[in-house]
Design an enzyme around this catalytic site. Structure first.
Site, PDB file in Angstrom:
ATOM      1  N   ASP A  87      -5.288  -6.283   6.280  1.00  0.00           N
ATOM      2  CA  ASP A  87      -6.528  -5.782   5.704  1.00  0.00           C
ATOM      3  C   ASP A  87      -7.449  -6.954   5.339  1.00  0.00           C
ATOM      4  O   ASP A  87      -8.613  -7.018   5.732  1.00  0.00           O
ATOM      5  CB  ASP A  87      -6.174  -4.936   4.470  1.00  0.00           C
ATOM      6  CG  ASP A  87      -7.341  -4.116   3.956  1.00  0.00           C
ATOM      7  OD1 ASP A  87      -8.398  -4.109   4.612  1.00  0.00           O
ATOM      8  OD2 ASP A  87      -7.191  -3.478   2.896  1.00  0.00           O
ATOM      9  N   LYS A  96       4.472 -14.245   4.687  1.00  0.00           N
ATOM     10  CA  LYS A  96       4.634 -15.156   3.562  1.00  0.00           C
ATOM     11  C   LYS A  96       6.104 -15.106   3.129  1.00  0.00           C
ATOM     12  O   LYS A  96       6.438 -14.896   1.961  1.00  0.00           O
ATOM     13  CB  LYS A  96       3.680 -14.705   2.437  1.00  0.00           C
ATOM     14  CG  LYS A  96       3.531 -15.665   1.301  1.00  0.00           C
ATOM     15  CD  LYS A  96       2.646 -16.861   1.564  1.00  0.00           C
ATOM     16  CE  LYS A  96       2.691 -17.778   0.371  1.00  0.00           C
ATOM     17  NZ  LYS A  96       2.047 -19.076   0.576  1.00  0.00           N
ATOM     18  N   TYR A 112       0.822  -1.213   0.000  1.00  0.00           N
ATOM     19  CA  TYR A 112       0.000   0.000   0.000  1.00  0.00           C
ATOM     20  C   TYR A 112       0.860   1.269   0.000  1.00  0.00           C
ATOM     21  O   TYR A 112       0.396   2.340   0.348  1.00  0.00           O
ATOM     22  CB  TYR A 112      -0.948   0.018   1.210  1.00  0.00           C
ATOM     23  CG  TYR A 112      -2.093  -0.975   1.152  1.00  0.00           C
ATOM     24  CD1 TYR A 112      -2.302  -1.775   0.032  1.00  0.00           C
ATOM     25  CD2 TYR A 112      -2.981  -1.109   2.209  1.00  0.00           C
ATOM     26  CE1 TYR A 112      -3.345  -2.688  -0.016  1.00  0.00           C
ATOM     27  CE2 TYR A 112      -4.034  -2.012   2.168  1.00  0.00           C
ATOM     28  CZ  TYR A 112      -4.212  -2.800   1.053  1.00  0.00           C
ATOM     29  OH  TYR A 112      -5.250  -3.695   1.013  1.00  0.00           O
ATOM     30  N   ASP A 171     -10.857  -8.710   7.527  1.00  0.00           N
ATOM     31  CA  ASP A 171     -12.187  -8.802   6.901  1.00  0.00           C
ATOM     32  C   ASP A 171     -12.685 -10.245   6.927  1.00  0.00           C
ATOM     33  O   ASP A 171     -13.882 -10.502   7.114  1.00  0.00           O
ATOM     34  CB  ASP A 171     -12.150  -8.312   5.446  1.00  0.00           C
ATOM     35  CG  ASP A 171     -12.404  -6.809   5.321  1.00  0.00           C
ATOM     36  OD1 ASP A 171     -12.004  -6.062   6.230  1.00  0.00           O
ATOM     37  OD2 ASP A 171     -12.993  -6.383   4.303  1.00  0.00           O
ATOM     38  N   ASP A 227      -1.482 -17.702   4.105  1.00  0.00           N
ATOM     39  CA  ASP A 227      -2.481 -18.532   3.419  1.00  0.00           C
ATOM     40  C   ASP A 227      -2.960 -19.661   4.341  1.00  0.00           C
ATOM     41  O   ASP A 227      -4.158 -19.942   4.437  1.00  0.00           O
ATOM     42  CB  ASP A 227      -1.965 -19.066   2.071  1.00  0.00           C
ATOM     43  CG  ASP A 227      -0.565 -19.648   2.143  1.00  0.00           C
ATOM     44  OD1 ASP A 227       0.082 -19.555   3.212  1.00  0.00           O
ATOM     45  OD2 ASP A 227      -0.109 -20.198   1.120  1.00  0.00           O
TER      46      ASP A 227
HETATM   47 MG    MG Z   1     -10.400  -3.105   4.160  1.00  0.00          MG
END
Ligand code: MG
Ligand code: NAI
Length: 327
Positions: A224, A168, A120, A228, A200
């Protein structure tokens, strides 16, 4: 001492849930002075700028900021706002509440997400019509700062027993390798227990048995996505709060977005934003008031009224009033 609180409702249901959380804060015996500012799609359509300079300045100087959500301009709003408060960690608790029909009612997790870099960082290029690239940035300094926070949050003095590092590094050897090694080293130096999991594998394991995990420290994108996913385990995005913490100030926001499918109907679940406001109270050392808000939300979730996302038919205003009544 009066605390200056910036209030940035943004777009969509941000305009509904943010005032609800402010109403709850106003019902408490706290010395807050609220200043509202604009950000998001609507103000961009009007002025050409998704994040007006005065909004950025307000967040950069207020003691704490309460943010709702922004629509298509989310990245242009929330990334600079997190930077305005110097935030290096995004705290995302994902907890299943009694009485809520959760996929995994035993879920009680906290994600500590790196909040400044990774994929990001904004270094994207379109090289040709066929090829787009992204540069991922990982720094030792940001990883250290996150790890030091995690050690305090989940160390021996806390209610937690260390933390899990999700990464990872088997594939992204340099970037996630640096992240993992730095975080593990800081933890070892501070006498904090850690274990590791590949992100994962974590996605599967947390669905099968979330009680294997407690505090999870992870890079930006992983935090992120995985938080969720955890929202899905506990009953939906309407329940997940978050706190962006910097050295001197914080920004508090629900994990969810503008929910265009229900915006304007007055039925958005205000719980995520009200719990974010409780995290704001904790941050400003109003511990008793924070505990009261947590308890009032928990009771309301258990006994109702509930918004449609939780199977009820109450409005945002009904739920907010019920929380305030229980304070
Ligand atoms: Mg989000
Ligand atoms: P979303 O979180 O807005 O909605 C996903 C689903 O969850 C929808 O069905 C929505 O109705 C439901 N939902 C979310 N919050 C709820 C609440 N409080 N009460 C009841 N139901 C709720 O995510 P989506 O649809 O992917 O994105 C919509 C817009 O929000 C996009 O423009 C996106 O860019 C923006 N967004 C902004 C964020 C931010 O400002 N931090 C974060 C995520 C998305």
């Amino acid at each position: 001492m009066t605390h200056e609180i910036a209030v940035i409702p943004g777009d969509g249901i941000g305009q509904e849930v943010t005032p609800a959380a402010v109403e709850v804060l106003e019902a408490l015996d706290v010395d807050f002075s609220f200043t509202e500012a604009e950000a998001g799609d609507a103000v961009k359509a009007e002025t050409g700028e998704a994040l007006p300079e005065e909004t950025y300045e307000l967040a950069a100087t207020a003691d704490a900021t309460l943010f709702g959500a922004a629509g298509e301009t989310a990245a242009d709003v929330i990334l600079p706002l997190r930077e305005a408060v110097g935030s290096f960690v995004n705290i995302r608790p994902a907890k299943a509440y009694p009485g809520i029909d959760a996929v995994r009612p035993e879920t009680d997790l906290v994600f500590l997400r790196e909040n400044t870099e990774g994929v990001y960082s904004g270094h994207e290029d379109r090289l040709t019509e066929d090829v787009a690239t992204l540069t991922r940035v990982t720094t030792q300094s940001a990883s250290e700062q996150l790890a030091e926070f995690a050690c305090e949050y989940a160390g021996p003095e806390s209610e937690h027993d260390g933390f899990t590092i999700a990464h990872k590094a088997n594939v992204m050897r340099e970037t996630d390798g640096l992240f993992r090694d730095t975080v593990a080293e800081v933890a070892a130096d501070n006498g904090v227990d850690t274990d590791e999991v590949l992100i994962d594998a974590f996605a599967t394991k947390v669905c099968l048995d979330p009680t294997q995990f407690d505090v999870i420290v992870c890079p930006n994108l992983a935090g992120d996505v995985l938080s969720d996913l955890a929202a899905g385990l506990v009953g939906g995005l309407g329940l997940l709060p978050s706190a962006n913490i910097g050295p001197d100030r914080g920004l508090f926001e629900p994990v969810h977005g503008t929910a265009p499918d229900i915006a304007g109907e007055g039925v958005a679940n205000p719980a995520a934003t009200i719990i974010s406001a409780a995290m704001l109270l904790e941050y400003l050392d109003y511990d008793e008031e924070a505990a009261a808000v947590h308890a009032a939300v928990e009771e309301t979730l258990a006994d109702g009224p509930r918004t449609p996302d939780l199977g009820g038919n109450a409005s945002t205003a009904d739920v907010t009033a019920a929380v305030i009544e229980r304070l």
